[in-house]
Design a protein around this motif. Structure first.
Motif, short mmCIF file in Angstrom:
data_model
loop_
_atom_site.label_atom_id
_atom_site.label_comp_id
_atom_site.label_asym_id
_atom_site.label_seq_id
_atom_site.Cartn_x
_atom_site.Cartn_y
_atom_site.Cartn_z
N ASP A 109 0.46 -1.09 0.29
CA ASP A 109 0.61 0.25 0.25
C ASP A 109 0.81 1.08 0.24
O ASP A 109 1.73 1.97 0.60
CB ASP A 109 -1.05 -0.14 1.46
CG ASP A 109 -1.77 1.44 1.40
OD1 ASP A 109 -1.43 1.86 0.14
OD2 ASP A 109 -2.67 0.83 1.94
N ARG A 112 0.28 4.51 2.31
CA ARG A 112 0.49 3.56 3.87
C ARG A 112 1.80 3.83 3.93
O ARG A 112 2.66 4.25 5.22
CB ARG A 112 -0.29 1.96 4.33
CG ARG A 112 -0.03 1.54 5.90
CD ARG A 112 -0.06 0.53 6.38
NE ARG A 112 -0.21 0.26 7.31
CZ ARG A 112 0.04 -0.86 8.00
NH1 ARG A 112 -0.44 -1.93 6.70
NH2 ARG A 112 0.08 -1.49 9.43
N GLN A 116 4.17 5.79 6.99
CA GLN A 116 4.80 4.88 7.87
C GLN A 116 6.13 5.71 7.45
O GLN A 116 6.90 5.93 8.77
CB GLN A 116 5.19 3.29 6.98
CG GLN A 116 3.73 2.92 7.94
CD GLN A 116 3.74 2.52 9.18
OE1 GLN A 116 3.31 3.56 10.11
NE2 GLN A 116 4.80 1.33 10.09
#
Length: 237
Positions: A109, A112, A116
């Motif tokens: 992803d 995401r 992060q």
């Protein structure tokens, strides 16, 4: 007690050499469990078996109540486990940012992973400052931060930390152990492999000592720290 990790009778071998023998271990969810022992005691072999990087010859591994015995490393990552390995093992020819990007690819992803990576740069500001620098040119402490950040990219619930203080200056060791406490306070369960028994016992909620591949003792850190006979045997191992 809700558990993050349960080992029952774990055996790990390298050909005819048995590195871990009948290891039983329970790591509570949200706590720090220290795995201690001298060189060659079987600590790293145990951790690598948990991570799926070493074949399990006997026994079982349960992660958050799920039987993961013999699971592949990618399946174990999907179960919520990450490892910060002994010796850091950063990709020295890649930049700091590329190390994190590569680690984030396991998420599948992109959005995401980008979040992060930004979170890691915020947690470890020095990595943000060095983001374009080759990882091999970082100091030992900076490489250790990168190793931890890389492990955190997958958003683990259980973090395996193998000798995080190895080869670091005392001030950086304090920083790394401060990070261990922060992660524990955030609810991440940690299995901490350390030769520095004093530091490990100071931060741990539970401790297991290996000797010659077997569990020699386990219990509350305060009890183990104050056990003079055990301390003498451990230091002599």
């Amino acid at each position: 007690m809700e558990t993050a990790l349960t080992l029952k009778g774990l055996d790990v071998r390298y050909g005819p050499v048995q590195a871990a023998r009948g290891v039983d271990l329970i790591a509570a969810k949200g706590g720090v469990t220290a795995l201690l022992g001298a060189n060659g005691a079987g600590k790293t072999s145990t951790v690598m078996a948990i991570a799926g990087a070493r074949k399990i010859h006997a026994g079982s591994v349960s992660i958050f109540g799920q039987d993961m015995t013999g699971a592949t490393p990618d399946a174990i990552v999907r179960a919520g486990v990450a490892i910060s390995p002994e010796g850091r093992r950063v990709f020295s020819a890649l930049s700091v940012e590329d190390n994190l990007t590569l680690a984030g690819s396991v998420l599948g992803d992109g959005a995401r992973a980008a979040r992060q990576k930004a979170a890691m740069m915020e947690r470890f500001p020095i990595l943000g400052e060095r983001r374009k620098q080759l990882a091999g040119l970082l100091s030992g402490g900076e490489q250790q931060m990168l190793a931890v950040a890389r492990a955190l990219m997958s958003g683990p619930r259980l973090l395996l930390m193998d000798e995080p203080s190895l080869g670091l200056a005392p001030q950086m060791v304090d920083t790394i152990f401060g990070i261990v406490e922060e992660l524990r306070d955030e609810g991440i369960s940690i299995l901490l492999v350390e030769q520095n028994a004093t530091l490990a016992l100071d931060v741990a909620d539970h401790a297991v000592i290996l000797a010659n591949g077997e569990v020699a003792a386990a219990g509350a850190p305060g009890d183990l720290k104050n056990d003079k006979l055990l301390q003498a045997a451990y230091l002599a191992a």
